[in-house]
Design an enzyme around this catalytic site. Structure first.
Site, mmCIF file in Angstrom:
data_model
loop_
_atom_site.group_PDB
_atom_site.id
_atom_site.type_symbol
_atom_site.label_atom_id
_atom_site.label_comp_id
_atom_site.label_asym_id
_atom_site.label_seq_id
_atom_site.Cartn_x
_atom_site.Cartn_y
_atom_site.Cartn_z
ATOM 1 C CE LYS A 231 -1.842 2.797 3.080
ATOM 2 N NZ LYS A 231 -1.538 3.824 2.425
ATOM 3 C CB CYS B 169 13.536 8.486 7.838
ATOM 4 S SG CYS B 169 14.470 7.622 6.666
ATOM 5 C CD GLU C 70 13.723 0.329 8.744
ATOM 6 O OE1 GLU C 70 14.480 1.125 9.286
ATOM 7 O OE2 GLU C 70 14.191 -0.931 8.602
HETATM 8 P P1 NAD Z 1 2.901 8.318 7.763
HETATM 9 O O1 NAD Z 1 3.157 7.482 8.897
HETATM 10 O O2 NAD Z 1 1.790 9.294 7.816
HETATM 11 O O3 NAD Z 1 2.368 7.118 6.584
HETATM 12 C C1 NAD Z 1 2.994 6.188 6.245
HETATM 13 C C2 NAD Z 1 1.923 5.190 5.477
HETATM 14 O O4 NAD Z 1 1.184 4.539 6.410
HETATM 15 C C3 NAD Z 1 1.164 5.745 4.393
HETATM 16 O O5 NAD Z 1 1.132 4.763 3.197
HETATM 17 C C4 NAD Z 1 -0.281 5.895 4.929
HETATM 18 O O6 NAD Z 1 -1.383 5.741 4.237
HETATM 19 C C5 NAD Z 1 -0.175 4.670 5.986
HETATM 20 N N1 NAD Z 1 -1.164 4.735 7.057
HETATM 21 C C6 NAD Z 1 -1.535 5.941 7.752
HETATM 22 N N2 NAD Z 1 -2.184 5.544 8.724
HETATM 23 C C7 NAD Z 1 -2.387 4.216 8.675
HETATM 24 C C8 NAD Z 1 -3.075 3.291 9.382
HETATM 25 N N3 NAD Z 1 -3.988 3.655 10.386
HETATM 26 N N4 NAD Z 1 -3.060 1.835 9.218
HETATM 27 C C9 NAD Z 1 -2.285 1.471 8.087
HETATM 28 N N5 NAD Z 1 -1.607 2.396 7.267
HETATM 29 C C10 NAD Z 1 -1.619 3.743 7.403
HETATM 30 O O7 NAD Z 1 4.268 8.753 7.422
HETATM 31 P P2 NAD Z 1 4.465 9.763 6.105
HETATM 32 O O8 NAD Z 1 4.129 10.944 6.471
HETATM 33 O O9 NAD Z 1 4.027 9.127 5.009
HETATM 34 O O10 NAD Z 1 6.089 9.848 6.201
HETATM 35 C C11 NAD Z 1 6.914 10.384 6.945
HETATM 36 C C12 NAD Z 1 7.261 9.546 7.990
HETATM 37 O O11 NAD Z 1 7.984 8.445 7.782
HETATM 38 C C13 NAD Z 1 8.479 10.411 8.839
HETATM 39 O O12 NAD Z 1 8.146 10.149 10.216
HETATM 40 C C14 NAD Z 1 9.702 9.677 8.490
HETATM 41 O O13 NAD Z 1 10.839 9.813 9.356
HETATM 42 C C15 NAD Z 1 9.210 8.328 8.351
HETATM 43 N N6 NAD Z 1 10.170 7.576 7.533
HETATM 44 C C16 NAD Z 1 11.021 6.752 8.140
HETATM 45 C C17 NAD Z 1 12.165 6.087 7.164
HETATM 46 C C18 NAD Z 1 12.857 4.987 7.809
HETATM 47 O O14 NAD Z 1 13.401 4.109 6.795
HETATM 48 N N7 NAD Z 1 13.219 4.967 9.057
HETATM 49 C C19 NAD Z 1 11.931 6.408 5.668
HETATM 50 C C20 NAD Z 1 11.237 7.395 5.345
HETATM 51 C C21 NAD Z 1 10.438 7.948 6.217
#
Ligand code: NAD
Length: 490
Positions: free
Chosen positions: A179, A286, A252
């Site tokens: 997804k 991240c 992650e």
């Molecule tokens: P997010 O957590 O808002 O969303 C990530 C994914 O989760 C999206 O596909 C979203 O639609 C889905 N999602 C949201 N709510 C959900 C739920 N209740 N159930 C299932 N899926 C759900 O994150 P974002 O805003 O897309 O990305 C930014 C964040 O990601 C930052 O905190 C960043 O640090 C982190 N990030 C971490 C890494 C890593 O490898 N450590 C890499 C990139 C980004």
């Protein structure tokens, strides 16, 4: 009605075919929000059910196949991604606002992720045998795939973050239902479609949508593992949801990476490296540098050099090759960063907006690269994961204090030490609480990308990505402890 070639129309990927559902959402260019980059099909629980059941059926053969055959399929996928790299890069740049040069690198790195997984497969394949033939005992330790893995990915680096999961999960014999984020689903979906052409139908499916679609995926009985990259708040929801079925999670998550600039650092190299690592993708990475601790003896010089680098940044359209920082993903993200900057100013910090706007930025989600000078470790801007182009600089009086402050965080993703004394830097690196500590860089070398288990400690993650350890996340053990029939009857 003729199809606009500049508008990408992405469907669900089910049973190896692209399907267009009646529910669609638009994706807009964050630099020019009036420009629709494309649309994607939004799935529902019936689509999720079909994808997961198909995945479970086809995974049985794939999971039992020869690892060499799986590695060959992944290498074909890498080639196919490279054939489409330019198209993928332009799409990712338009939908996410990341610079076109970075998206070209990302497409290539996504292909490399498949090659790396193929290379690492031998390290986690096969089985170990132990025992004592004299008394008829034979112990076999095998590793097996989980089955169907749900991969939920964010918007900020959609191709490489999808590729890392797909490559590792598929290499180890799992099937994947992915997804993507509704904020940038187009390039990730296309990439998964390309990979799917190298595999049996249904081994990779993509169902677009938001949290509700993600939750339907988490709730499916046949999903045996969840691999999620995103924010901590979402991770908590996912973990609670996964607890219902005790589905294991691989996370992650976010970071608040410290960079420690010692008094013996090459300040010009540190300023250049930190400017690049803090403001790449507008800070929406991240493992971007999110706070700097600089020794007070060299702080003024370092800050001047850093501001000079940031003043040279050209902020504008991500497809303009002369631009060095693009837009943020959304208006909300810009407003959040503006509010953090305003609160830092309100508590007396010097907030310096740098960089040069290029072209007409009025409508786009742009924010100039900004430093917060004279920041205190306790400040909000230091403690949070800003995920935007704002970087606080904290002056520090000693190496010991810098290490203590670096570790005083609920996060522990990456970190970096800047010093011309290599041994000293390595010794300090050994004391940092993080998944990865860089020395005199804050980015991965090609070998680092391949061999380092990427991930975070504390609230930055659970488990690892890349490297043989990353493949291990998608395997579980099955062991046989047997006694020979002769010994049993004796
Ligand atoms: P997010 O957590 O808002 O969303 C990530 C994914 O989760 C999206 O596909 C979203 O639609 C889905 N999602 C949201 N709510 C959900 C739920 N209740 N159930 C299932 N899926 C759900 O994150 P974002 O805003 O897309 O990305 C930014 C964040 O990601 C930052 O905190 C960043 O640090 C982190 N990030 C971490 C890494 C890593 O490898 N450590 C890499 C990139 C980004």
């Amino acid at each position: 009605m003729s199809h606009d070639p500049l508008r990408e129309r992405v469907g669900l990927l089910l049973d190896g075919e692209e399907r267009f559902s009646s529910a669609v959402e638009e994706v807009r260019n964050p630099g020019r929000p009036q420009e629709v980059v494309g649309t994607f099909a939004v799935g529902d629980p019936a689509h999720i059910d079909a994808a997961v059941r198909q995945a479970a059926a086809v995974q049985k053969g794939w999971g039992g196949s020869d690892p060499a055959d799986r590695a060959a399929a992944l290498r074909r996928a890498a080639e196919r991604i490279e054939e489409h790299a330019e198209r993928l890069a332009v799409l990712a740049s338009r939908e996410s606002g990341s610079l076109i040069a970075l998206c070209r690198w990302e497409a290539t790195a996504a292909a490399q992720a498949f090659r790396n997984a193929a290379d690492h497969l031998s390290a986690v394949s096969g089985y170990a045998e132990h025992g004592d033939a004299a008394i008829g005992d034979r112990v076999l330790v095998h590793r097996r795939p989980f089955g169907v893995v749900a991969c939920i990915v964010p918007w900020n680096a959609p191709m490489i973050l999808s590729a890392n999961k797909l490559a590792a999960a598929l290499a180890t014999g799992n099937a994947v239902v992915m997804k993507p984020s509704p904020l940038a689903p187009l390039a990730a979906s296309r990439l998964a479609q390309i990979v799917a052409t190298c595999l049996s139908a249904g081994l990779v499916s993509v169902v677009g949508g938001g949290a509700d679609v993600g939750e339907a995926l988490l709730d499916h009985d046949l999903v045996r593992k969840v691999s999620f990259t995103g924010g901590g708040a979402t991770a908590r929801v996912i973990m609670a949801r996964a607890a219902r079925t005790l589905t294991p999670v691989h996370f992650e998550l976010g970071g608040n990476d410290p960079a420690l600039v010692l008094e013996d650092a090459d300040l010009e190299a540190a300023a250049r490296g930190i400017a690049a690592a803090a403001f790449r993708r507008g800070g929406q990475v991240c493992f971007a540098v999110k706070r700097v601790y600089v020794h007070q003896a060299v702080a003024a010089e370092f800050e001047d050099l850093l501001v000079a680098h940031l003043d040279g940044m050209r902020v504008g359209d991500a497809l303009d090759e002369t631009v060095t920082m693009g837009p943020l993903i959304s208006r909300r993200q810009c407003e959040d960063i503006r509010a953090v900057a305003a609160r830092a100013r309100a508590v007396g910090r010097e907030v310096v907006a740098c960089g040069v706007p290029v072209g007409e930025l009025a409508d786009g989600h742009f924010h100039l690269p900004t430093v917060v000078l004279g920041a205190h470790h306790e400040d909000e801007v230091v403690g949070i994961e800003q995920f935007g182009p704002i970087l606080p600089i904290v002056r520090s009086s000693s190496e010991a204090e810098m290490i203590r402050l670096a570790n005083d965080s609920e996060y522990g993703l990456c970190s970096s030490i800047w010093s011309q004394d290599d041994e000293r830097a390595l010794a300090i690196a050994g004391r940092i609480e993080a998944g990865v500590t860089f020395v005199n860089r804050h980015e991965f070398s090609p070998q680092g990308s391949k061999w380092i288990p990427f991930g975070g400690v504390k609230q930055s993650g659970i488990g690892w990505e890349n490297s043989p350890a990353g493949l291990g996340e998608f395997l579980q053990y099955h062991s046989i402890d047997s006694r020979s029939s002769a010994a049993a009857s004796a």
